[in-house]
Write an enzyme that holds these catalytic residues in place. Structure first.
Site, short mmCIF file in Angstrom:
data_model
loop_
_atom_site.label_atom_id
_atom_site.label_comp_id
_atom_site.label_asym_id
_atom_site.label_seq_id
_atom_site.Cartn_x
_atom_site.Cartn_y
_atom_site.Cartn_z
N SER A 214 -22.39 14.08 -1.34
CA SER A 214 -21.63 13.26 -0.38
C SER A 214 -21.90 11.77 -0.57
O SER A 214 -21.00 10.94 -0.36
CB SER A 214 -21.99 13.69 1.05
N ALA B 188 -30.07 12.16 -3.89
CA ALA B 188 -31.27 13.00 -3.94
C ALA B 188 -31.42 13.70 -2.60
O ALA B 188 -30.91 13.23 -1.58
CB ALA B 188 -32.50 12.15 -4.22
N ASP B 189 -32.11 14.83 -2.63
CA ASP B 189 -32.44 15.51 -1.38
C ASP B 189 -33.75 14.97 -0.83
O ASP B 189 -33.94 14.90 0.38
CB ASP B 189 -32.52 17.02 -1.64
N LYS C 74 -33.73 17.52 -6.22
CA LYS C 74 -32.28 17.49 -6.28
C LYS C 74 -31.75 18.92 -6.46
O LYS C 74 -32.47 19.82 -6.84
CB LYS C 74 -31.81 16.61 -7.45
N GLY C 75 -30.46 19.07 -6.19
CA GLY C 75 -29.84 20.38 -6.39
C GLY C 75 -29.30 20.99 -5.11
O GLY C 75 -28.80 22.11 -5.12
N GLY C 76 -29.36 20.21 -4.00
CA GLY C 76 -28.77 20.70 -2.76
C GLY C 76 -27.30 21.03 -2.93
O GLY C 76 -26.76 21.90 -2.25
N GLU D 153 -26.78 17.52 -13.71
CA GLU D 153 -27.33 16.23 -13.27
C GLU D 153 -28.51 15.84 -14.16
O GLU D 153 -28.63 14.69 -14.57
CB GLU D 153 -27.77 16.33 -11.80
C1 5RP Z 1 -26.47 17.79 -5.81
C2 5RP Z 1 -27.56 16.84 -5.53
C3 5RP Z 1 -27.31 15.74 -4.56
O1 5RP Z 1 -27.56 14.52 -5.17
C4 5RP Z 1 -28.19 15.91 -3.36
O2 5RP Z 1 -28.00 17.22 -2.85
C5 5RP Z 1 -27.90 14.88 -2.28
O3 5RP Z 1 -26.64 15.10 -1.76
P1 5RP Z 1 -26.03 14.24 -0.59
O4 5RP Z 1 -25.73 12.88 -1.12
O5 5RP Z 1 -24.79 15.00 -0.18
O6 5RP Z 1 -27.05 14.21 0.53
O7 5RP Z 1 -28.64 16.92 -6.06
O8 5RP Z 1 -26.87 18.83 -6.65
#
Ligand code: 5RP
Length: 223
Positions: A30, A83-84, A94-96, A103
């Site tokens: 996002s 990033a998460d 990362k990876g949410g 990535e």
């Molecule tokens: C996706 C990711 C995103 O960078 C991470 O999940 C952060 O997402 P957001 O900007 O929606 O909080 O690693 O695989």
């Protein structure tokens, strides 16, 4: 300022790191969507982008930004991604959004990783956010048991009641209960396990810069 407004702010601030005439590495999520929307305003000044997911590719192309295959381009000057979690050394979880493998590939192809995040993502130590791990499905049960020996609880990520399929046709385990005191060592260790495609700790591919959105605006952290 809302979290969404902070994401917009850091997405726009990241434009400063995009070199005119270059191909830019683009992450997923996002926050990155805000960056992609801002990047559309300078699409005539860049050659295009290398994308880290099917979703980001679709968004980039819908805005008229050319998307190159990672295999067809050399080193990228900059990779912009969210990033998460990010710690004070620039190590990240990362990876949410399930895009961690591509990535990490695009990050490894880039000279500089600029992380864009709202202030809720900055942590003292990684691990409160469950670590996403992309795995080959036939290895998922064994990898789950291996994480248990480290004190972690791995849960298969589902989508609409079925195992989520990544862009690479693999599964994701989300591993909670870990305190990651040595991100470099942890990433190296888990990467060795047969069946692990990618572990969502980005220590070897850490950020060099983080644009952190807060109530007072954008803070620039350098690592
Ligand atoms: C996706 C990711 C995103 O960078 C991470 O999940 C952060 O997402 P957001 O900007 O929606 O909080 O690693 O695989």
């Amino acid at each position: 300022m809302t979290q969404d407004e902070m994401k917009t702010l850091v997405g726009q601030a990241a434009l400063k790191y995009v070199l005119p005439g270059s191909i830019v590495g683009v992450g997923t999520g996002s926050t990155v969507n805000k960056f992609i929307d801002a990047l559309a305003g300078m699409k005539d000044q860049i050659r295009g982008a290398v994308s880290s997911s099917v979703a980001s590719t679709a968004r980039l192309q819908a805005l008229g930004i050319v998307v190159f295959d990672a295999a067809d381009v050399d080193e990228l000057a900059v990779y912009i991604d969210g990033a998460d979690e990010i710690d004070h050394a620039g190590y990240m979880i990362k990876g949410g959004g399930a895009a961690l493998t591509r990535e990490k590939i695009v990050a490894a192809q880039s000279r500089q990783f600029v992380c864009i995040a709202d202030e809720s993502k900055l942590v003292g130590a990684l691990g409160a956010f469950a670590v996403p791990v992309e795995v080959i499905p036939m290895a998922a049960s064994r990898i789950t048991r291996q994480f248990a020996t480290l004190g972690g609880t791995a849960v298969l990520r589902l989508k609409d009641g079925a195992p989520l399929m990544t862009d690479n046709g693999q599964h994701i385990l989300d591993v909670s209960g870990l305190t990651i005191t040595d991100p470099l060592g942890f990433e190296s260790q888990v990467n060795q396990w047969p069946g692990v495609v990618t572990v969502g700790v980005f220590a070897h591919q850490k950020a060099q810069i983080c644009l952190l959105g807060g109530v007072d605006g954008v803070k620039v952290l350098t690592f």
